[in-house]
Enzyme design. Sequence first.
Site, PDB file in Angstrom:
ATOM      1  N   ASP A 445       0.728  -1.471   0.059  1.00  0.00           N
ATOM      2  CA  ASP A 445       0.177  -0.390   0.414  1.00  0.00           C
ATOM      3  C   ASP A 445       1.110   1.640   0.057  1.00  0.00           C
ATOM      4  O   ASP A 445       2.323   1.188   0.129  1.00  0.00           O
ATOM      5  CB  ASP A 445      -1.004   0.252   0.942  1.00  0.00           C
ATOM      6  CG  ASP A 445      -2.151   0.704   0.935  1.00  0.00           C
ATOM      7  OD1 ASP A 445      -2.289   1.383   0.337  1.00  0.00           O
ATOM      8  OD2 ASP A 445      -3.233   0.045   1.291  1.00  0.00           O
ATOM      9  N   ASP A 511     -10.558   1.535  -3.739  1.00  0.00           N
ATOM     10  CA  ASP A 511     -11.179   1.458  -2.126  1.00  0.00           C
ATOM     11  C   ASP A 511     -12.820   0.949  -2.802  1.00  0.00           C
ATOM     12  O   ASP A 511     -12.755   0.261  -1.360  1.00  0.00           O
ATOM     13  CB  ASP A 511     -10.814   1.943  -1.481  1.00  0.00           C
ATOM     14  CG  ASP A 511      -9.510   1.880  -0.960  1.00  0.00           C
ATOM     15  OD1 ASP A 511      -8.671   0.417  -1.045  1.00  0.00           O
ATOM     16  OD2 ASP A 511      -9.432   2.420  -0.249  1.00  0.00           O
TER      17      ASP A 511
HETATM   18  C1  GLA Z   1      -5.552   1.613   2.137  1.00  0.00           C
HETATM   19  C2  GLA Z   1      -6.445   0.200   1.031  1.00  0.00           C
HETATM   20  C3  GLA Z   1      -7.022  -0.617   1.942  1.00  0.00           C
HETATM   21  C4  GLA Z   1      -6.201  -0.993   3.132  1.00  0.00           C
HETATM   22  C5  GLA Z   1      -6.181   0.174   4.430  1.00  0.00           C
HETATM   23  C6  GLA Z   1      -5.638  -0.172   4.824  1.00  0.00           C
HETATM   24  O1  GLA Z   1      -6.842   2.582   1.707  1.00  0.00           O
HETATM   25  O2  GLA Z   1      -6.671   0.814  -0.200  1.00  0.00           O
HETATM   26  O3  GLA Z   1      -7.468  -1.211   0.489  1.00  0.00           O
HETATM   27  O4  GLA Z   1      -5.578  -2.024   2.667  1.00  0.00           O
HETATM   28  O5  GLA Z   1      -5.755   0.919   3.659  1.00  0.00           O
HETATM   29  O6  GLA Z   1      -5.568   1.039   5.883  1.00  0.00           O
END
Ligand code: GLA
Length: 710
Positions: A445, A511
């Site tokens: 990430d 997301d």
């Molecule tokens: C980001 C990612 C999510 C998740 C969060 C965890 O927002 O896009 O899918 O993994 O971090 O903190």
Amino acid sequence: MTDSRATIHLRSAGVSVVIAPSPEPRILHWGGALDDSDISALEVSSTGGQAYSSFDLPRIFPLLPRERSGWSGRPSLAWHRGGQFSDPAPRLAAIERPDAETVVLRYDDAAASVDLTLRLDTFGILHHSIRVSAAEGTDPLDLVAVRAVLPVPAEATEILDFTGRWTRERHPQRQPLGYGAHVRENRRGRTGHDSAFVMVAGTPGFGFRTGRVWAAHTAWSGNSELAAERLPEGAGVHGAALSSGELLLPGEIRLAPGESYTSPETVFLFSATGLDGLSAGVHSLLRSQPAYPSEPRPLVLNTWEAVYFDHDPARLADLARLAASVGVERFVLDDGWFIGRPDDRSGLGDWTIDPVAWPDGLGPIADLVHELGMQFGLWFEPEMVNPDSRLAREHPDWILSTDEDPALWRHQLVLDLTRREAWEHILEQMDAVITRTGIDFIKWDHNRDLHAAVSRATGRASVHAQVEAVYALMDELHTRHPSLEIESCASGGARVDLGVLEHTQRVWASDTNDPIERQAIQRWTGLLLPPELVGAHIGPERAHTTHRSASLGFRMATALFGHAGIEWDLAECTDAELDALRAWSALYRELRPLLHSGTTVRADLSGTANLLHGVVAPDAGHAVFAWVQAETGPNAAAVRVPIPGLDPASRYLIRERDELTSADPHQVLSPAWLDGPLSASGAMLCEAGLPLPVMNPGSALLLEFIREPA
Ligand code: GLA
């Protein structure tokens, strides 16, 4: 081979690129295929007339356009050497052909030597990169811009590029190509939710299936720029220019004598058959890359929206068992597993297992997942650090910012991975967890932009070096763990580009798991990425990101067209929902060989109520399409919709695949042909089409086409 006079004709997959070396190397043609016998006419006709109030020569548009060559637009090269030599004047020194696909043009200049490499690959994609090496002397060379610039014809008068935000990535924007520059600069230090993604210039009204289109993409995960530029005097005999490159910050690239800078690669794409033609080329390219995964894409369960930071080993073990029972093949433990991470305010940078949440470590859950026949994946955010972490307390100088009090974003700062000791520290921490726990997959990430990313070690802007360090970290982990797969995630889809895909095996496109949003995001992410590289998950009925509800059938039909997964607390599911997920996972396994190797097809429809998209096998013998009702539309009854992309000369048996969902009619009766098997030729399907049902908004119908024996 070196011959600085002969015109060079590169040709592949219906694309020709013709390069004339003199009077200065320039593109005579980039577009549809030509014969070698066409080249002399192209040469003779390669200059326009001489304009009023202009140079005393007809203009040409060289491969390195700049002021001195008469180009008043954005130059290919801009630099200075202690304020001197600020007018690049590269002269061709040699042309080399390392192989039949590649041309290297070597230029000399008082300040630097420049190597411009053009390679037309077997998919008709032109790869462009520039290497600048500072000449011997005393002063360093400061690079201001190094851009790939190619001309496009005057018929390309409409442009398409992209914008976006969190949970709404790669949203298209179209407009006429007016005079001046349409410039998309990215200063976010990562590819960005609002990434321009691709700059397409095409014939008016170009669509997925029609129109001639020229496009550029910067294969890079840092600052970048893409532009389409049109001047009244044209670009030589061409209408406009597409340009692409890294956006360099002041002082970021300063070359000592003998040092060099190589630009990120730009891929230039051409299609005479609309955007689907562009996609077909890039999908083939990505499928041929070394980083492309070699195993069938395992069905995923990701824990994020199921438990967030609430890591209870017993609950997660139950979730793993339920996941295996519905056919999941990879279980991914998201954020929350490492020390000091009860929420998103602390812990980033300390990649050791949290003894509070996981008193027995991650070994037991990893073993259970493996015993259940699934792979085990783990979330990391290696480039980030919370001020509330051991790493930040012990190494304040490892923060990538010279600001005394840098602005936080999701309570976090950027770790300066250009410092070797920081890079090694993170590598060893990650390596230890991967090795000891048996990690098969990393969700990597990157949850903030890089603002004012200046290294405390050098005082220099360091986005370029940071991106290189991150790519190197990914590569080193792959070297140490050859079967490890990595997903590129950045607050959803803020790091989706062909640069990161040289180091990773899939992207998290967004997301949002809301299928209405996902239909659009996956469609446009699919402009460059084949479905199997794009994570697509089923969330709960009420999407966490939009609070919109959607039927399970629609959610399943949407996630089917990607690297499919689930992001939902299965403990909440009814038995009927678990059975539906079992049917879906069986269908995913059945169709995945087709969906993950075929050609993506998107129909051009008027209005926004419906989408028709599908995947057709390379031999056109098998296809699956989704007919999507995204919103209510003006039609009260079904009308014929052409089904594109099939073989006109073949006959197909058409059947509805109703395991997941069936037409949810918004009319008294759906078209009668849906009740029984229908046989039709590809020609009839494409020319006349089929009446496709009017459905309630938020629904989808899956249609399968199987070639009948001749
Ligand atoms: C980001 C990612 C999510 C998740 C969060 C965890 O927002 O896009 O899918 O993994 O971090 O903190």
